[in-house]
Design an enzyme around this catalytic site. Structure first.
Site, PDB file in Angstrom:
ATOM      1  CE  LYS A 147      27.191  -2.773  -4.575  1.00  0.00           C
ATOM      2  NZ  LYS A 147      27.456  -1.685  -5.497  1.00  0.00           N
ATOM      3  NE  ARG A 199       6.953   0.824   5.170  1.00  0.00           N
ATOM      4  CZ  ARG A 199       5.806   0.214   5.107  1.00  0.00           C
ATOM      5  NH1 ARG A 199       5.545  -0.995   4.565  1.00  0.00           N
ATOM      6  NH2 ARG A 199       4.700   0.954   5.172  1.00  0.00           N
ATOM      7  CG  HIS A 242       2.982   3.930   8.837  1.00  0.00           C
ATOM      8  ND1 HIS A 242       3.293   4.636   7.679  1.00  0.00           N
ATOM      9  CD2 HIS A 242       2.863   2.604   8.060  1.00  0.00           C
ATOM     10  CE1 HIS A 242       3.037   3.805   6.393  1.00  0.00           C
ATOM     11  NE2 HIS A 242       2.642   2.801   6.688  1.00  0.00           N
ATOM     12  NE  ARG A 272      -1.590  -2.404   2.776  1.00  0.00           N
ATOM     13  CZ  ARG A 272      -1.723  -3.618   2.243  1.00  0.00           C
ATOM     14  NH1 ARG A 272      -2.978  -3.962   1.766  1.00  0.00           N
ATOM     15  NH2 ARG A 272      -0.831  -4.247   2.624  1.00  0.00           N
ATOM     16  CB  THR A 273       3.236   2.695   2.215  1.00  0.00           C
ATOM     17  OG1 THR A 273       2.536   1.972   3.502  1.00  0.00           O
ATOM     18  CG2 THR A 273       3.882   3.895   2.721  1.00  0.00           C
TER      19      THR A 273
END
Ligand code: CP
Length: 313
Positions: free
Chosen positions: A81, A102, A130, A51-52
């Site tokens: 890395k 995120r 959030h 969704r986000t």
């Protein structure tokens, strides 16, 4: 506002402005379709998302901006890395005019903001916050009740690691006469800092041990998934709270059922057709609230550069 990394940084007036703009966008998406032409926005997702990420990317494209994206940055970007988050941000900001991120660390958004010269949006940080989910949650509450003051809301599930619950709690504290009923999965209770936050903002918090302790006429039930990926104690016995057609009968015809999604089994599919289930519409509101948020931040940050487009909004 330059960045949006925590629900605690926004005012009620700023929320009103974003929600009013969201209403306008929802009514006429096309009108906003070229406002960000010539800008490039990046999405950096170090954790999974449906969704986000997709609603942000749709919002970016619908506003006319270009998009660069790393879908699984933990594995497919140079973090793999050994590159630090700070160095990744220093590089990506050179390629884009805003970063939507995120990350699995609670403090990642704060760390990004410290080195970023472009606006940062927190699209979920570990078990912390959030904030853009809380925006769409509150917008949905306003849509269904016509107001946000004077509501009773029950928040169920994972109140310890549930970042959507944390950000929602912070936004609710901006409103008057709010009562929050917490019904946590055993072992995943709301932490003291959030209980104190509610108390210091005159929000009543009542912890419940069963569905029966939540009033029949509660305005919203906000169910959440147990964040199993964040449990420190991997041996914790989880007893899920499952809502279904049978046990939801005890709530009023005006009690709406929300969930930030994804759900696993905490809302039975036999509730999907219930008129009170609004979680899919809630998710769709994410597109419009995120378009409004991006426009608001871009306007604040790049105001002088895009005046010619401003008439449209
Ligand atoms: N609500 C939410 O954050 O969903 P995703 O993890 O699919 O983005």
């Amino acid at each position: 506002m330059k960045n949006f990394i925590s629900a605690s940084q926004i005012s009620r007036t700023e929320l009103d402005d974003i929600f009013n703009l969201t209403d306008k966008i929802k009514k006429n998406k096309k009108k906003y379709s070229n406002l960000l032409k010539g800008y490039v926005i990046s999405t950096l997702f170090f954790e999974p998302s449906t969704r986000t990420r997709l609603s942000f990317e749709s919002a970016i494209l619908r506003l006319g901006a270009g998009l660069i994206s790393t879908e699984n940055a933990r594995e497919n970007a140079s973090a793999k890395k050994g590159e630090s988050l700070e160095d990744t941000i220093r590089i990506v900001q050179g390629y884009s005019d805003m970063i939507v991120m995120r990350h699995f660390d609670n403090d990642a958004a704060e760390r990004a903001v410290k080195v970023a010269k472009v606006p940062i949006i927190n699209a979920g940080s570990g078990g912390g916050e959030h904030p853009t989910q809380a925006l769409l949650d509150l917008y949905t509450i306003r849509q269904y009740k016509g107001k946000i003051d004077n509501i009773k809301i029950a928040i169920l599930g994972d109140l310890k690691y549930g970042r959507t619950a944390h950000s929602l709690i912070k936004l609710l504290c901006l409103y008057n006469n709010i009562t929050v009923y917490g019904f946590p999965v055993h072992g995943l209770e709301l932490q003291e800092n959030y209980k104190n936050f509610l108390k210091n903002n005159n929000v009543t918090y009542i912890e419940c041990k069963s569905l029966n302790e939540i009033p029949y006429d509660v305005d919203f039930i906000y169910q959440t998934r147990v964040q199993k990926e964040r449990l420190e104690d991997k041996n914790l016995e989880i007893e899920d709270i499952i809502l279904n057609k049978e046990n939801f009968k005890r709530f009023s015809e005006k009690t709406f059922l929300m969930h930030p999604l994804p759900r696993v089994n905490e809302i039975s599919t036999d509730l999907d057709d219930d008129n009170r289930s609004i979680f899919f519409e809630q998710a769709h509101n994410g597109l419009y609230t995120r378009m409004a948020l991006i426009l608001t931040l871009m306007k604040d940050f790049y105001n002088n550069k895009w005046r010619k487009n401003e008439r449209a909004y």
